[in-house]
Design an enzyme around this catalytic site. Structure first.
Site, PDB file in Angstrom:
ATOM      1  N   ARG A 159       0.064  -1.711  -6.841  1.00 31.43           N
ATOM      2  CA  ARG A 159      -0.521  -1.321  -8.283  1.00 31.43           C
ATOM      3  C   ARG A 159      -2.160  -1.850  -7.597  1.00 31.43           C
ATOM      4  O   ARG A 159      -2.696  -2.818  -6.387  1.00 31.43           O
ATOM      5  CB  ARG A 159      -0.846  -2.665  -8.967  1.00 31.43           C
ATOM      6  CG  ARG A 159       0.959  -2.650  -9.801  1.00 31.43           C
ATOM      7  CD  ARG A 159       0.906  -1.875 -10.788  1.00 31.43           C
ATOM      8  NE  ARG A 159       1.968  -2.331 -11.891  1.00 31.43           N
ATOM      9  CZ  ARG A 159       2.806  -1.026 -12.024  1.00 31.43           C
ATOM     10  NH1 ARG A 159       2.826  -0.637 -11.622  1.00 31.43           N
ATOM     11  NH2 ARG A 159       3.681  -0.951 -12.742  1.00 31.43           N
ATOM     12  N   THR A 176       0.824   1.790  -2.656  1.00 30.63           N
ATOM     13  CA  THR A 176       2.097   2.239  -3.881  1.00 30.63           C
ATOM     14  C   THR A 176       2.431   1.447  -5.377  1.00 30.63           C
ATOM     15  O   THR A 176       3.307   1.560  -5.657  1.00 30.63           O
ATOM     16  CB  THR A 176       3.037   3.257  -3.002  1.00 30.63           C
ATOM     17  OG1 THR A 176       3.753   2.218  -2.603  1.00 30.63           O
ATOM     18  CG2 THR A 176       3.398   4.157  -2.730  1.00 30.63           C
ATOM     19  N   HIS A 180      -0.411   8.177  -9.621  1.00 30.18           N
ATOM     20  CA  HIS A 180       0.377   6.534  -9.987  1.00 30.18           C
ATOM     21  C   HIS A 180       1.927   7.836 -10.642  1.00 30.18           C
ATOM     22  O   HIS A 180       2.238   7.438 -11.692  1.00 30.18           O
ATOM     23  CB  HIS A 180      -0.041   6.171 -11.458  1.00 30.18           C
ATOM     24  CG  HIS A 180       0.481   5.007 -11.301  1.00 30.18           C
ATOM     25  ND1 HIS A 180       0.254   3.232 -11.437  1.00 30.18           N
ATOM     26  CD2 HIS A 180       2.445   4.317 -11.031  1.00 30.18           C
ATOM     27  CE1 HIS A 180       1.154   2.495 -11.854  1.00 30.18           C
ATOM     28  NE2 HIS A 180       2.349   2.995 -11.853  1.00 30.18           N
ATOM     29  N   GLU A 225      -6.706   2.582 -13.846  1.00 29.63           N
ATOM     30  CA  GLU A 225      -6.672   3.641 -14.392  1.00 29.63           C
ATOM     31  C   GLU A 225      -6.286   4.400 -15.531  1.00 29.63           C
ATOM     32  O   GLU A 225      -6.539   3.525 -16.487  1.00 29.63           O
ATOM     33  CB  GLU A 225      -5.371   4.198 -13.753  1.00 29.63           C
ATOM     34  CG  GLU A 225      -4.475   3.310 -12.264  1.00 29.63           C
ATOM     35  CD  GLU A 225      -3.079   3.348 -12.327  1.00 29.63           C
ATOM     36  OE1 GLU A 225      -2.337   3.360 -12.454  1.00 29.63           O
ATOM     37  OE2 GLU A 225      -2.779   2.926 -11.190  1.00 29.63           O
ATOM     38  N   SER A 281       7.156   7.140  -8.834  1.00 23.56           N
ATOM     39  CA  SER A 281       8.530   7.261  -9.824  1.00 23.56           C
ATOM     40  C   SER A 281       8.811   8.171  -9.819  1.00 23.56           C
ATOM     41  O   SER A 281      10.015   8.448 -10.744  1.00 23.56           O
ATOM     42  CB  SER A 281       8.911   5.582 -10.608  1.00 23.56           C
ATOM     43  OG  SER A 281       7.683   5.572 -11.572  1.00 23.56           O
TER      44      SER A 281
HETATM   45  C1  DGY Z   1       6.784   1.082 -12.284  1.00 24.11           C
HETATM   46  O1  DGY Z   1       7.423   1.502 -12.730  1.00 24.11           O
HETATM   47  O2  DGY Z   1       6.330  -0.323 -12.166  1.00 24.11           O
HETATM   48  C2  DGY Z   1       5.508   2.510 -12.187  1.00 24.11           C
HETATM   49  O3  DGY Z   1       4.381   2.106 -11.622  1.00 24.11           O
HETATM   50  C3  DGY Z   1       5.113   2.977 -13.236  1.00 24.11           C
HETATM   51  O4  DGY Z   1       5.160   2.577 -14.166  1.00 24.11           O
END
Ligand code: DGY
Length: 321
Positions: free
Chosen positions: A240, A238, A287, A269, A290
């Site tokens: 990158r 989760t 993705h 992506e 969040s």
């Molecule tokens: C972040 O905040 O880095 C999440 O991956 C969404 O951009």
């Protein structure tokens, strides 16, 4: 003409965040939510004091060098900052901030969803229901891996990693972790520390990646390291996509070395490696780590708190450079 600072907001943000932006700033919003090309972004930034980007805007050294002189701040709506060339921003005297903390719970929730979904073959089960191909109950059908009591290895024991460990303890999982530095006992809570990824991997029935994407962590999970995982391990990412070597992960999923993978982030992506889609033992999300109403509002407000501070000449809470 308004005397409020001018802010370029590159993507459509939650309504409450845009309301605050319009109240306090001369905000250039993106109603269509289309991702701007770099040259468009530079043009739209003319005369602006600040930019509020998301991780979808690649603010590399070239783009930063071409930003108008009026730009004083980049207050990103993201915790990740691999899309911004920090040294280039620093060289131009542009302050950069991110939004840590506020998305840790939501991201750990998605990591747990991926872990459970991958272990229990949720994708295949969903497919059978939706395609009406579920024939009947059977004692040997759709067997997954039990999660309870197993070993979870965490790479990157920052805020999200620590919350993931807490959630996993609810499943009686034994926590192992690798981090650049060891946590104090009150944060470690009995988790076993490994001072190298290589020594962590053999202890991972499940591996969850929570470290940022940096030049050092690029392809951290490669073929050599996957070979160190126990057979039938499950990988969750989760953080990158860049932290994983896609070809190596896909080969290990295809060969059966790994039982499954649960992934919310990918290289390139949204044009992800097609190999992931061809496999049944992947549980894939777009993705959305969040993506809760609460968290996206909180991310916006945190980015605006940083922006307010910079525009008022105060030190922002989440300054990166
Ligand atoms: C972040 O905040 O880095 C999440 O991956 C969404 O951009």
């Amino acid at each position: 003409m308004s005397d409020k600072p001018v802010v370029l907001v590159t993507r459509k943000l939650p309504a409450a965040v845009e309301e605050r932006l319009q109240r306090d700033y001369d905000a250039r919003l993106n109603g269509s939510d289309r991702i701007y090309r770099s040259d468009e972004l530079i043009e739209l930034a003319k005369g602006a004091d600040a930019i509020v980007p998301c991780h979808t805007e690649k603010l590399n050294a070239d783009v930063i060098a071409r930003l108008p002189d009026s730009i004083r701040a980049i207050t990103s709506f993201s915790v990740g900052f691999d899309h911004i060339d920090l040294p280039a921003a620093k060289a131009r005297g542009i302050i950069v901030t991110n939004t840590p903390e506020v998305l840790s719970d939501a991201t750990a929730e998605i990591a747990m969803l991926l872990l459970l979904g991958a272990a229990r073959r949720a994708y295949e089960g969903e497919q059978q229901i939706r395609s009406d191909s579920w024939s009947d109950w059977s004692a040997t059908y759709q067997l997954g891996l039990q999660v309870s009591g197993k070993r979870l290895g965490i790479v990157g024991m920052g805020r999200v990693g620590q919350i993931m460990a807490r959630r996993a303890r609810g499943f009686d999982m034994q926590i192992h972790y690798y981090n650049r530095s060891r946590l104090p006992p009150d944060l470690e809570l009995g988790a076993r520390y490994h001072n190298a990824v290589e020594s962590l991997l053999p202890h991972c029935d499940f591996l969850s990646i929570h470290c940022p994407a940096t030049p050092e962590t690029r392809h951290l999970l490669n073929a050599e390291r996957i070979a160190l995982l126990p057979d039938d391990a499950v990988v969750v990412n989760t953080a990158r996509g860049a932290v994983v070597d896609d070809d190596a992960l896909i080969a290990a999923l295809r060969s059966g070395k790994l039982f499954a993978a649960g992934l919310d982030v990918f290289n390139d992506e949204p044009r992800i490696h097609p190999g992931y889609r061809e496999l049944k033992n992947t549980f894939l999300l777009p993705h959305i780590g969040s993506a809760t109403r609460e968290t996206r509002d909180a991310m916006g407000f945190r980015a605006l708190d940083n922006l307010d501070a910079i525009m008022a000449g105060r030190e922002p809470r989440d300054r990166l450079v």
